[in-house]
Design a protein around this motif. Structure first.
Motif, mmCIF file in Angstrom:
data_model
loop_
_atom_site.group_PDB
_atom_site.id
_atom_site.type_symbol
_atom_site.label_atom_id
_atom_site.label_comp_id
_atom_site.label_asym_id
_atom_site.label_seq_id
_atom_site.Cartn_x
_atom_site.Cartn_y
_atom_site.Cartn_z
ATOM 1 N N ILE A 1 0.844 -1.181 0.000
ATOM 2 C CA ILE A 1 0.000 0.000 0.000
ATOM 3 C C ILE A 1 0.885 1.239 0.000
ATOM 4 C CG2 ILE A 1 -1.781 1.280 1.234
ATOM 5 C CD1 ILE A 1 -2.615 -1.459 2.421
ATOM 6 N N GLU A 2 0.885 1.952 -1.112
ATOM 7 C CA GLU A 2 1.675 3.173 -1.226
ATOM 8 C C GLU A 2 0.813 4.397 -0.957
ATOM 9 O OE1 GLU A 2 3.335 2.963 -5.097
ATOM 10 O OE2 GLU A 2 4.618 1.256 -4.596
ATOM 11 N N SER A 3 -0.406 4.358 -1.408
ATOM 12 C CA SER A 3 -1.377 5.421 -1.149
ATOM 13 C C SER A 3 -2.751 4.845 -1.404
ATOM 14 C CB SER A 3 -1.132 6.638 -2.043
ATOM 15 O OG SER A 3 -1.360 6.309 -3.396
ATOM 16 N N VAL A 4 -3.771 5.559 -0.937
ATOM 17 C CA VAL A 4 -5.136 5.103 -1.144
ATOM 18 C C VAL A 4 -5.872 6.163 -1.948
ATOM 19 C CG1 VAL A 4 -7.280 4.404 -0.040
ATOM 20 C CG2 VAL A 4 -5.104 3.809 1.009
ATOM 21 N N ARG A 5 -6.338 5.759 -3.110
ATOM 22 C CA ARG A 5 -7.052 6.649 -4.020
ATOM 23 C C ARG A 5 -8.273 5.891 -4.513
ATOM 24 N NH1 ARG A 5 -5.189 10.811 -7.347
ATOM 25 N NH2 ARG A 5 -3.111 10.358 -6.581
#
Length: 74
Positions: free
Chosen positions: A50-54
Motif C-alpha cells: 500500500i503506497e497510497s489510497v485513491r
C-alpha cells in the motif's frame, strides 16, 4: 496521512462517492456451476503493498475510511 489497513472484519469505502475499494491485487480462478453461481476455487495474491489510497472510481485522495464488512459483528 496514515491510512489504517483493512482487517478481516473491515474494508475501505470512499467517503466522497461511496464506492468500496480493494486493498490488494489478486488472480482468482472462478468456477461457475450450471445455474451460473460463482465459486472461487483458487486465489493468488499478486500485490498487497500500500503506497497510497485513491478511489478507483472518483479519483479522490484521502477520502477513504474503514467500514464494517457485511456479516461481521464488530
Amino acid at each position: 496521512m496514515t491510512v489504517p489497513q483493512p482487517t478481516a472484519t473491515t474494508r475501505w469505502r470512499c467517503t466522497l462517492c461511496g464506492n468500496l475499494t480493494r486493498s490488494s491485487k489478486v488472480v482468482e480462478y472462478v468456477h461457475l456451476d450450471l445455474a451460473g453461481e460463482p465459486t472461487v476455487e483458487e486465489r493468488q495474491v499478486v500485490s498487497e503493498t500500500i503506497e497510497s489510497v485513491r478511489c478507483r472510481w472518483c479519483n479522490a485522495v484521502d477520502q477513504v475510511e474503514l467500514v464494517d464488512r457485511p456479516g461481521t459483528d464488530s
